[in-house]
Design a protein around this motif. Sequence first.
Motif, PDB file in Angstrom:
ATOM      1  N   MET A 112      -9.159  -2.807  10.584  1.00  0.00           N
ATOM      2  CA  MET A 112      -9.043  -2.119   9.302  1.00  0.00           C
ATOM      3  C   MET A 112      -7.713  -1.385   9.179  1.00  0.00           C
ATOM      4  O   MET A 112      -7.088  -1.365   8.110  1.00  0.00           O
ATOM      5  N   ALA A 113      -7.268  -0.763  10.263  1.00  0.00           N
ATOM      6  CA  ALA A 113      -5.996  -0.032  10.229  1.00  0.00           C
ATOM      7  C   ALA A 113      -4.827  -0.984  10.002  1.00  0.00           C
ATOM      8  O   ALA A 113      -3.873  -0.659   9.279  1.00  0.00           O
ATOM      9  N   GLU A 141       3.759 -11.105  -8.741  1.00  0.00           N
ATOM     10  CA  GLU A 141       3.529 -11.483  -7.344  1.00  0.00           C
ATOM     11  C   GLU A 141       3.154 -10.267  -6.504  1.00  0.00           C
ATOM     12  O   GLU A 141       2.256 -10.344  -5.653  1.00  0.00           O
ATOM     13  N   HIS A 142       3.829  -9.149  -6.747  1.00  0.00           N
ATOM     14  CA  HIS A 142       3.495  -7.907  -6.038  1.00  0.00           C
ATOM     15  C   HIS A 142       2.051  -7.489  -6.349  1.00  0.00           C
ATOM     16  O   HIS A 142       1.288  -7.136  -5.442  1.00  0.00           O
ATOM     17  N   LEU A 143       1.699  -7.532  -7.623  1.00  0.00           N
ATOM     18  CA  LEU A 143       0.369  -7.078  -8.037  1.00  0.00           C
ATOM     19  C   LEU A 143      -0.724  -7.979  -7.471  1.00  0.00           C
ATOM     20  O   LEU A 143      -1.764  -7.496  -7.011  1.00  0.00           O
ATOM     21  N   ILE A 144      -0.494  -9.281  -7.496  1.00  0.00           N
ATOM     22  CA  ILE A 144      -1.473 -10.220  -6.945  1.00  0.00           C
ATOM     23  C   ILE A 144      -1.670  -9.971  -5.461  1.00  0.00           C
ATOM     24  O   ILE A 144      -2.803  -9.987  -4.954  1.00  0.00           O
ATOM     25  N   ARG A 145      -0.566  -9.718  -4.755  1.00  0.00           N
ATOM     26  CA  ARG A 145      -0.667  -9.466  -3.310  1.00  0.00           C
ATOM     27  C   ARG A 145      -1.464  -8.200  -3.030  1.00  0.00           C
ATOM     28  O   ARG A 145      -2.304  -8.171  -2.123  1.00  0.00           O
ATOM     29  N   ILE A 146      -1.222  -7.157  -3.803  1.00  0.00           N
ATOM     30  CA  ILE A 146      -1.984  -5.909  -3.614  1.00  0.00           C
ATOM     31  C   ILE A 146      -3.470  -6.171  -3.837  1.00  0.00           C
ATOM     32  O   ILE A 146      -4.319  -5.748  -3.031  1.00  0.00           O
ATOM     33  N   HIS A 147      -3.791  -6.859  -4.906  1.00  0.00           N
ATOM     34  CA  HIS A 147      -5.203  -7.159  -5.209  1.00  0.00           C
ATOM     35  C   HIS A 147      -5.832  -7.994  -4.093  1.00  0.00           C
ATOM     36  O   HIS A 147      -6.965  -7.723  -3.668  1.00  0.00           O
ATOM     37  N   ASP A 148      -5.108  -9.010  -3.622  1.00  0.00           N
ATOM     38  CA  ASP A 148      -5.640  -9.869  -2.560  1.00  0.00           C
ATOM     39  C   ASP A 148      -5.892  -9.079  -1.275  1.00  0.00           C
ATOM     40  O   ASP A 148      -6.933  -9.237  -0.619  1.00  0.00           O
ATOM     41  N   LEU A 149      -4.939  -8.224  -0.916  1.00  0.00           N
ATOM     42  CA  LEU A 149      -5.097  -7.431   0.299  1.00  0.00           C
ATOM     43  C   LEU A 149      -6.206  -6.398   0.157  1.00  0.00           C
ATOM     44  O   LEU A 149      -6.927  -6.114   1.128  1.00  0.00           O
ATOM     45  N   GLU A 150      -6.358  -5.859  -1.031  1.00  0.00           N
ATOM     46  CA  GLU A 150      -7.454  -4.905  -1.251  1.00  0.00           C
ATOM     47  C   GLU A 150      -8.797  -5.602  -1.061  1.00  0.00           C
ATOM     48  O   GLU A 150      -9.737  -5.016  -0.502  1.00  0.00           O
ATOM     49  N   LYS A 152      -9.327  -8.095   0.922  1.00  0.00           N
ATOM     50  CA  LYS A 152      -9.490  -8.286   2.366  1.00  0.00           C
ATOM     51  C   LYS A 152      -9.931  -6.989   3.042  1.00  0.00           C
ATOM     52  O   LYS A 152     -10.715  -7.002   3.991  1.00  0.00           O
ATOM     53  N   ASN A 153      -9.418  -5.869   2.540  1.00  0.00           N
ATOM     54  CA  ASN A 153      -9.881  -4.580   3.044  1.00  0.00           C
ATOM     55  C   ASN A 153     -11.367  -4.376   2.773  1.00  0.00           C
ATOM     56  O   ASN A 153     -12.093  -3.840   3.617  1.00  0.00           O
TER      57      ASN A 153
END
Length: 207
Positions: A112-113, A141-150, A152-153
Amino acid sequence: MSIFNSDTEFYDLLEKQADLAVQAAKEFQLLGGGFGQSTERATALKRIEAQADELTHELTLKADDKFITPYDKEDMHSLSTALDDITDLIEAAGARVAIYRLATPRVDFIAMAQALLATVEATRAGVGGLRHIRDLKQMREHLIRIHDLENKNDEAYRTALGDLFNEPGADPLNVIKWKEIYDRIELVADKCESVAVGLERIVVKYG
């Protein structure tokens, strides 16, 4: 026309806030290597949090003093506050590791960290994109990456809770301690999502 006219100080302040959030996430991720220095890490996180609070206050004062229509002050305050919340919540999670005197990091905590650091770094990249708001492809692209990583979190959080609550012979007190820490990590990821939403709102208005 730039969303901050020709004045770059707002970009600078937001990016400095995002930089401190990344510093906090890196400091927190180091806890995955062991809790032997948890008190020192908590102290470092507190110092970073104090710096972030100062920047938030500075940006608020400058926005109230200089930020003029047609741009919305509420968008700036919301974005700045969400960035500050990221650092605050990371500090709170790190403090609990020290306060609870946990002996060793769980495998789920380490994962998680690491995921959290990636999400905060992606958020920093998104904030940096404000300087180039007309480059809609890059910002998206930045926004999509943030959403995708969120997302995964979220998955890592659910897995961690499942492992925690279904561990045979688990100490109920330790379960409570770890759940509080996991909850705060999840809240950090949610705040990164809030930053992405704020950035998207600005792009729609001024992009």
